[in-house]
Design an enzyme around this catalytic site. Structure first.
Site, mmCIF file in Angstrom:
data_model
loop_
_atom_site.group_PDB
_atom_site.id
_atom_site.type_symbol
_atom_site.label_atom_id
_atom_site.label_comp_id
_atom_site.label_asym_id
_atom_site.label_seq_id
_atom_site.Cartn_x
_atom_site.Cartn_y
_atom_site.Cartn_z
ATOM 1 N N ARG A 193 -12.286 -2.233 4.808
ATOM 2 C CA ARG A 193 -12.601 -0.828 5.108
ATOM 3 C C ARG A 193 -12.930 -0.073 3.833
ATOM 4 N NH1 ARG A 193 -7.418 1.204 7.516
ATOM 5 N NH2 ARG A 193 -8.464 3.207 7.627
ATOM 6 N N HIS A 241 6.842 8.879 6.317
ATOM 7 C CA HIS A 241 5.588 8.439 5.694
ATOM 8 C C HIS A 241 4.663 9.635 5.530
ATOM 9 C CE1 HIS A 241 2.344 5.687 4.677
ATOM 10 N NE2 HIS A 241 1.569 6.510 5.342
ATOM 11 N N LYS A 257 2.464 -1.211 9.593
ATOM 12 C CA LYS A 257 3.389 -1.497 8.486
ATOM 13 C C LYS A 257 4.745 -0.837 8.730
ATOM 14 C CE LYS A 257 0.023 -0.088 5.872
ATOM 15 N NZ LYS A 257 -1.029 0.277 4.938
ATOM 16 N N ASP A 288 -3.430 -6.154 8.103
ATOM 17 C CA ASP A 288 -3.831 -4.855 7.555
ATOM 18 C C ASP A 288 -4.367 -5.008 6.134
ATOM 19 O OD1 ASP A 288 -3.955 -1.886 7.424
ATOM 20 O OD2 ASP A 288 -2.508 -2.215 5.830
ATOM 21 N N SER A 333 -3.306 1.101 10.876
ATOM 22 C CA SER A 333 -2.971 0.610 9.542
ATOM 23 C C SER A 333 -1.585 1.101 9.117
ATOM 24 C CB SER A 333 -4.058 1.085 8.558
ATOM 25 O OG SER A 333 -3.657 0.882 7.243
HETATM 26 N N1 URA Z 1 -2.793 4.578 4.320
HETATM 27 C C1 URA Z 1 -2.797 3.360 4.927
HETATM 28 O O1 URA Z 1 -1.881 2.577 4.753
HETATM 29 N N2 URA Z 1 -3.825 3.045 5.725
HETATM 30 C C2 URA Z 1 -4.865 3.876 5.956
HETATM 31 O O2 URA Z 1 -5.753 3.541 6.697
HETATM 32 C C3 URA Z 1 -4.869 5.140 5.308
HETATM 33 C C4 URA Z 1 -3.810 5.486 4.491
#
Ligand code: URA
Length: 437
Positions: free
Chosen positions: A171, A85, A190, A164, A186
């Site tokens: 946010r 990621h 995932k 999320d 966050s």
């Molecule tokens: N990518 C995400 O999935 N969440 C965040 O808070 C920042 C970047």
């Protein structure tokens, strides 16, 4: 004692106290079942933004958010499952060619990616520049594809970490995105829901990153690595520089074409350096290779033999993409307004400002201003010069791809300040600054 009263839970964090597991669970349940109102969730997000979370609270929040939806069980598929990621950059097309390169080495890669966010591009948008490519596979089809060809590339489904989705949307509109524990929870909620055994994080810092400052990027990387490892997923992070764009292309189909070059052994040096660094960590964590050097060699062999390219073609076929377009990517690069940007003087490139390049690509239609907006896959910027290269007066700095010639002309004006030239050659710093394990 843990409170069950919403205002009392918010007040505890507002006053700098630590939240217990039951309070964090109540907050996350409130986000996913609607029992907390938007204003209560937002008050809590701001309290967390200002007061922070310690490592134990962050881990608790991450796991509660992960459990708010489906957690994939990939146990029936043999071998360790590994993903990568990136925290987001400019010209960051690495996932497109890295996933098939790693899968070609026999490692299962269940990659669930996102769309463009702010000034950064998204893997899903780049994949969707292949006509017909389906990034919305149901999870049972995704699982079957992983068992069949060893990898898949899809977007987040509605049932994966739904807390999320609501918290992220709040946010985004309440100035609470740039919080290290909230970003950690966050992203990891995932990723952990993918059912992976190992994760390699590309945490970017510099002009084109969300976190320009190395020290804060390091804090984020250390937190994500410790929360990932404590949650049972072997996690490593590379802290990587994000100053000039990665590679020579920015824009969806243009980046896809550059990734195809990478798979066919013609990738730009910086892009391949980053790809091998991340891929080597994936192969080591998967237990496929004992050392980083051996892993790099295996990845290189996969490119040279054509195995990685054939894996990518399997992906395109499995997810309904038009194979003819990836065999001839020039078909995707037919934006009507094309213009070469030329240098007025000779010199060595000392800077290519990625934020400026990203802003121009965005204005051309490569990115979104509102969620759900259509993008134009063919537009963007290619043939970018790289820091350290020599340019003569009249030499090409980049090529603009626009929907009309008027838009190409406007973009070329805005690109004026994107390039800096000097009389001394500067050697670009290595992209990988540190590894956190
Ligand atoms: N990518 C995400 O999935 N969440 C965040 O808070 C920042 C970047």
């Amino acid at each position: 004692m843990a409170s069950t009263n919403v205002a009392e839970i918010i007040a505890r964090k507002r006053d700098g106290g630590a939240l217990g597991p039951a309070e964090i669970a109540a907050f996350v349940r409130g986000a996913s079942d609607g029992s907390w109102a938007d204003f209560q969730l937002t008050a809590m997000l701001m309290a967390i933004y200002l007061r922070g979370l310690d490592a134990a609270e962050t881990r608790e929040l991450t796991l509660a958010m992960m459990r708010s939806g489906v957690v994939l069980d990939l146990g029936a598929i043999p071998g360790r499952k590994v993903d990568k990621h990136s925290t987001g950059g400019v010209g960051d097309k690495i996932s497109l060619h890295l996933a098939p390169m790693v899968a070609a080495c026999g490692v299962v890669v269940p990659m669930i990616s996102g769309r463009g966010l702010g000034h950064t591009g998204g893997t899903l948008d780049k994949l969707e520049s292949i006509p017909g490519f389906n990034v919305a596979l149901p999870l049972d089809r995704f699982r079957a594809q992983l068992a069949g060809i060893g990898f898949g590339m899809i977007g987040q489904t509605d049932d994966l970490a739904p807390a999320d989705r609501r918290l992220y949307a709040l946010r985004d509109v309440s100035a609470t995105v740039a919080s290290v524990p909230l970003i950690c929870a966050s992203i990891l909620s995932k990723k952990l829901a993918e059912g992976i055994d190992a994760l390699v994080l590309d945490v970017k810092f510099g002009e084109g990153a969300f976190m320009p400052d190395l020290a804060r990027a390091r804090d984020l990387a250390q937190l994500m690595v410790s929360v990932g490892n404590e949650s049972g997923v072997a996690t490593r992070a590379l802290l990587t520089r994000m100053d000039e764009p990665i590679g020579r292309a920015v824009g969806n189909a243009l980046e896809l074409a550059e990734s195809i070059d990478c798979l066919q052994g013609r990738g730009p040096a910086d892009t391949m350096e980053l790809t091998y660094a991340l891929g080597a960590q994936m192969l080591v964590l998967a237990g496929r290779c004992a050392t980083e050097a051996a892993a790099r060699e295996e990845l290189r062999r996969g490119v040279q033999s054509g195995a990685a390219w054939r894996k990518f073609l399997e992906l395109v076929r499995a997810q309904g993409g038009a194979e003819g377009t990836v065999l001839h990517p020039e078909k995707l690069l037919q934006a009507p307004g094309q213009e070469l940007i030329k240098s007025t003087k000779a010199g060595f490139v000392t800077a290519v400002h990625s934020r400026r390049i990203a802003a121009v690509a965005h204005a051309l239609g490569a990115g979104r201003t509102r969620a759900g907006e259509a993008i134009n896959p063919a537009v963007g910027i290619s043939h970018l010069v790289k820091v350290g290269e020599r340019v003569e007066a009249g030499g090409v700095l980049c090529r603009v791809h626009a929907a009309t010639s008027a838009e190409a002309a406007a973009a070329s004006q805005q690109l004026d300040t994107a390039f800096e030239l000097g009389s001394q050659r500067t050697t670009p710093a290595l992209l990988v600054a540190e590894m956190i394990a």
